[in-house]
Enzyme design. Structure first.
Site, short mmCIF file in Angstrom:
data_model
loop_
_atom_site.label_atom_id
_atom_site.label_comp_id
_atom_site.label_asym_id
_atom_site.label_seq_id
_atom_site.Cartn_x
_atom_site.Cartn_y
_atom_site.Cartn_z
CE LYS A 1 -3.96 1.98 2.55
NZ LYS A 1 -4.86 1.79 3.71
CB SER B 1 -8.20 3.66 2.74
OG SER B 1 -7.33 3.05 3.67
CB SER C 1 -8.43 0.87 5.66
OG SER C 1 -9.13 2.09 5.65
#
Lengths: 96, 488
Positions: free
Chosen positions: B79, B154, B178
């Site tokens: 990420k 997210s 997330s």
């Protein structure tokens, strides 16, 4: 207490170092009114005998020795500076 | 079967038997990325050149008989809020668009020690603020099961890449769901470890008392393997907890007999879609068949968790994001005459709309006159929520809930209504408030073929219980065999 006003949003934006357009002020005023109206539900809970949570775990302070460690070179640390001069971060003149 | 379809433990088997090489594996992912990422848009940046060079190096080291970790030459996606030296770490924000990390996050140091290979950096909601990955400043990510829908957020890029075979596994971060919510919406396994289990050093901070890094994988075994690699105390993160090193693969036991699972009735109420509820009842039945005791219980206080979450997370975010001032790193405005202009214009031009919304909310609840009413009150309610959980865990080994009240929603459906978007996390935020571990396990698809996940929650540092129950479910069902993304 959820009746947050446009003027308060302007004040908060100033504290947060944000410029907002008139449209943004309108939008965020409406958003904050809605979100805070929802958040008000926490007032229904009696917390008179409750302490605040300080951290996510029960862990107390963690101490370590204060040792000098090399963290990369000055060049590595300055590589992301938007403006630099002679190994220093450069900003506009602050005191006239 | 193509290499990119395999789980990591299957890839390791093939490497160990000499049936494939790291170069072949790594190339299969970049070929797949070239074929599919134009549609999915999971990657902010790819690292093909250095990945292929490293793969070749590892293959020749392995051939020469050099002692290597079994993970050497296994690719992974990261990420884009975790720092890799020399690589852009953007947080999908204009603010950090050109930020090149000068150091490695602790999780990256740990993966480097295994000689793993980075495929690239995964798209996300800007600064991890959002539930759809539509808040990325660069482009939204699409759900591979239906490209007109969101992948969740997210960590939407991390979950979509695993679901579409563009990475065998990825790291995500989870502040209010997330990792778990996008894993659920994309039909993959996502674990948020106990707060303090994985070092946050080198993870760009959103809400420091809630953030935690965790694995997104194709199956439960890979989740345990990756947690083994990233868990552990780190003196550079003072909130990391010094627990003994464990091998989580030892918890992969196909047996839940005697296990006690509580199902908080509040999460199967009217806010949850009929199809998600039906899927949960099937999971409950399965666990009962397998010998677990499943009982209805109550977490009444849980309904307050989203309110507590948005007060605390935004308060912490407004403080954490104060560092972005256009001086030392990050975006600097071209439009300034004095120092204050640099601060204000850089922040106003560099942050997107959702980030500004949360900074404003956070600044408000911390401001003089409102601190006690919102921030302090929310911290007290957090204590009550934590206590309610610990009472439930005196009775139950695990709690079972949905991960998301609905399956993947249409792109832009919730963008204009921030409160509705915030409530997409209603089943996952209480777990972060409690600092607990939680896993999303795929279990079914709805009538439109969209994945549904269930969530297993345990007491702090009881990841083994989650792994055991999730593994048992997986071994006795066949989600991966029966369902695949269609890219429709």
């Amino acid at each position: 207490m959820a009746n947050i006003t446009r003027d308060e949003i302007v004040h908060i934006a100033k504290l947060a170092m944000l410029n907002l357009t008139e449209q943004e002020i309108d939008n965020y005023t409406k958003d904050m009114q809605e979100i805070l109206a929802y958040a008000e539900m926490i007032n229904k809970i009696d917390t008179s005998a409750t302490d605040e949570t300080i951290g996510a775990t029960e862990q107390k302070n963690k101490f370590r020795k204060d040792e000098v460690m090399e963290f990369k070179t000055r060049e590595d640390l300055l590589q992301n500076a938007p403006s630099q001069d002679e190994g220093m971060f450069q900003i506009p003149k602050v005191i006239n | 079967m193509e290499l990119y379809e395999l789980t990591v433990h299957e890839l390791i088997d093939q490497l160990e038997k000499g049936e494939t090489t790291s170069e072949e594996i790594t190339k299969s992912y970049f070929d797949r990325i070239k074929e599919k990422d134009g549609q999915v848009k999971a990657y902010v940046s790819t690292m093909e050149e250095q990945a292929m060079a490293k793969a070749k190096q590892i293959d020749s080291d392995r051939k020469a008989g050099k002692k290597l970790s079994k993970f050497a030459g296994i690719p992974i996606g990261i990420k884009d809020n975790m720092c890799i030296t020399g690589i852009r770490t953007t947080c999908s924000s204009k603010m950090l668009e050109n930020f090149v990390a000068p150091y490695d996050a602790t999780v990256i140091e740990k993966l480097n020690a295994e000689n793993m290979i980075y495929l690239g950096k995964m798209n996300m909601d800007e600064f991890a603020m959002g539930s759809s990955t539509e808040n990325s400043a660069f482009f939204p990510t699409h759900n591979p099961w239906d490209l007109s829908r969101v992948p969740g957020g997210s960590s939407g890029g991390s979950a979509a890449a695993v679901a579409s075979d563009m990475a065998p596994w990825t790291l995500g971060s989870d502040t209010g769901g997330s990792i778990r919510q996008p894993a659920s919406l994309c039909g993959v396994v996502g674990l948020k470890p106990t707060y303090g289990m994985v070092s946050r050093f080198g993870l760009v901070a959103f809400a420091s008392s809630l953030d935690q890094i965790g694995p997104i994988t194709k199956d439960v075994t890979d989740s345990a393997l990756l947690l083994n690699l990233i868990a552990g105390y780190d003196k550079r993160d003072t909130t990391s907890v010094d627990v003994e090193k464990r091998d989580y693969t030892k918890a992969l036991v196909n047996d839940v007999k005697g296990m006690k699972i509580g199902v908080p009735k509040e999460y199967l109420g009217e806010g949850t879609s009929a199809e998600v509820k039906e899927a949960m009842f099937k999971v409950i039945k399965k666990y009962q068949e397998l010998g677990a005791t499943v009982e209805e219980c109550s977490l009444d206080i849980g309904q307050y968790a989203s309110a507590v979450y948005y007060i605390l997370a935004c308060a912490e975010a407004s403080s954490n994001l104060g560092r972005f001032d256009g001086i030392r790193y990050g975006y600097r405005t071209e439009n300034y005459e004095n120092l204050k202009d640099i601060y204000k214009n850089s922040r106003s031009e560099g942050f997107g709309a959702e980030v500004k919304r949360r900074i404003i909310l956070g600044t408000y609840v911390l401001s003089s006159g409102y601190y006690d009413a919102y921030y302090k009150k929310a911290q007290k309610v957090r204590t009550i929520i934590k206590k309610a959980y610990s009472e439930l865990f005196e009775k139950y080994d695990l709690l079972l809930t949905p991960v998301s009240p609905t399956t993947a929603f249409k792109m832009s459906e919730k963008l204009s209504d921030p409160l509705q978007m915030y409530l997409a996390d209603i089943c996952t935020v209480p777990v972060n408030i409690g600092g607990l571990p939680g896993m999303s396990v795929p279990c079914d698809v709805d009538s439109e073929g969209l994945p549904i996940g269930f969530q297993l929650i345990a007491k702090p540092f009881a990841e083994e219980t989650i792994f055991r129950a999730a593994y048992t479910y997986e071994q006795n069902t066949n989600f991966r065999g029966e369902h695949k993304p269609t890219f429709k």
